[in-house]
Each structure stands twice: as C-alpha cells, then as structure tokens.
Scaffold this motif. Structure first.
Motif, short mmCIF file in Angstrom:
data_model
loop_
_atom_site.label_atom_id
_atom_site.label_comp_id
_atom_site.label_asym_id
_atom_site.label_seq_id
_atom_site.Cartn_x
_atom_site.Cartn_y
_atom_site.Cartn_z
N UNK A 38 0.85 -1.20 0.00
CA UNK A 38 0.00 0.00 0.00
C UNK A 38 0.88 1.24 0.00
N UNK A 39 0.84 1.97 -1.08
CA UNK A 39 1.55 3.24 -1.17
C UNK A 39 0.48 4.31 -1.28
N UNK A 40 0.52 5.29 -0.40
CA UNK A 40 -0.59 6.23 -0.25
C UNK A 40 -0.47 7.48 -1.11
N UNK A 41 0.73 7.79 -1.62
CA UNK A 41 0.86 9.01 -2.41
C UNK A 41 1.94 8.82 -3.47
N UNK A 42 1.91 9.69 -4.46
CA UNK A 42 2.92 9.64 -5.52
C UNK A 42 4.30 9.97 -4.97
N UNK A 43 4.37 10.87 -4.01
CA UNK A 43 5.66 11.22 -3.40
C UNK A 43 6.27 10.01 -2.70
N UNK A 44 5.44 9.23 -2.02
CA UNK A 44 5.92 8.02 -1.35
C UNK A 44 6.41 7.00 -2.38
N UNK A 45 5.72 6.89 -3.51
CA UNK A 45 6.15 5.99 -4.57
C UNK A 45 7.51 6.39 -5.11
N UNK A 46 7.69 7.67 -5.39
CA UNK A 46 8.97 8.16 -5.93
C UNK A 46 10.09 7.96 -4.93
N UNK A 47 9.80 8.13 -3.65
CA UNK A 47 10.81 7.92 -2.61
C UNK A 47 11.26 6.45 -2.56
N UNK A 48 10.32 5.53 -2.71
CA UNK A 48 10.65 4.10 -2.63
C UNK A 48 11.26 3.56 -3.92
N UNK A 49 10.86 4.10 -5.06
CA UNK A 49 11.33 3.61 -6.35
C UNK A 49 11.87 4.76 -7.20
N UNK A 50 13.00 5.36 -6.81
CA UNK A 50 13.51 6.51 -7.56
C UNK A 50 13.97 6.16 -8.98
N UNK A 51 14.26 4.87 -9.24
CA UNK A 51 14.74 4.47 -10.56
C UNK A 51 13.61 4.26 -11.57
N UNK A 52 12.36 4.30 -11.14
CA UNK A 52 11.22 4.08 -12.03
C UNK A 52 11.07 5.26 -12.98
N UNK A 53 11.00 4.95 -14.27
CA UNK A 53 10.86 6.00 -15.28
C UNK A 53 9.42 6.16 -15.75
N UNK A 54 8.65 5.06 -15.71
CA UNK A 54 7.24 5.14 -16.09
C UNK A 54 6.43 4.18 -15.24
N UNK A 55 5.13 4.48 -15.12
CA UNK A 55 4.24 3.68 -14.29
C UNK A 55 2.97 3.41 -15.08
N UNK A 56 2.52 2.14 -15.04
CA UNK A 56 1.26 1.78 -15.69
C UNK A 56 0.27 1.42 -14.59
N UNK A 57 -0.88 2.06 -14.58
CA UNK A 57 -1.89 1.83 -13.56
C UNK A 57 -3.08 1.11 -14.18
N UNK A 58 -3.48 0.01 -13.57
CA UNK A 58 -4.64 -0.74 -14.04
C UNK A 58 -5.88 -0.13 -13.39
N UNK A 59 -6.66 0.59 -14.14
CA UNK A 59 -7.83 1.27 -13.60
C UNK A 59 -9.10 0.46 -13.69
N UNK A 60 -9.03 -0.79 -14.16
CA UNK A 60 -10.20 -1.62 -14.35
C UNK A 60 -10.48 -2.50 -13.14
#
Length: 67
Positions: A38-60
């Motif tokens: 569970x990651x609650x915010x985009x800032x938290x995601x960037x902090x945990x995965x700084x090497x990520x260049x793109x993100x795909x979100x499954x909205x279905x």
C-alpha cells in the motif's frame, strides 16, 4: 505457487515458508522482502522507487464481494 510446485496443501507450504525463510536469509546473507503493498501518495512511490521511469496503472480492477 510453492504448494502447486511441490504438490502439497497451501497451508503446509505456508508453514514451511515461515520455518525456512530465516534459514534461507541467513544463508544468502540478506533479507529478501517485498516492498509494502500500500503506497498512499505519488511522493511516497517516488521515494521508494527513484529508478522508475514510467508507471502503468490498471484502472479496471474492482473489488468483488463474496459470501
């Protein structure tokens, strides 16, 4: 997955996992842990995965209410 591969019940493979994981981590010399689910915010995601260049979100995905 372990239960399917070793042809044992899921509960038995879970018990083995909890017994054998500390032994495996000692042998490897490092702890093999997945990140929190569970990651609650985009800032938290960037902090945990700084090497990520793109993100795909499954909205279905929708939760299913079961009896």
């Amino acid at each position: 997955m372990v239960g399917l591969l070793s042809d044992v019940d899921r509960s038995q493979s879970n018990r083995w996992l909890h017994k054998l994981q500390p032994i495996l981590e000692t042998a490897l010399g490092k702890e093999m842990v997945l990140p929190e689910r569970r990651i609650k915010s985009m800032a938290e995601f960037i902090e945990r995965f700084p090497e990520a260049e793109s993100v795909i979100i499954d909205g279905v995905e929708r939760s299913i209410q079961r009896p």
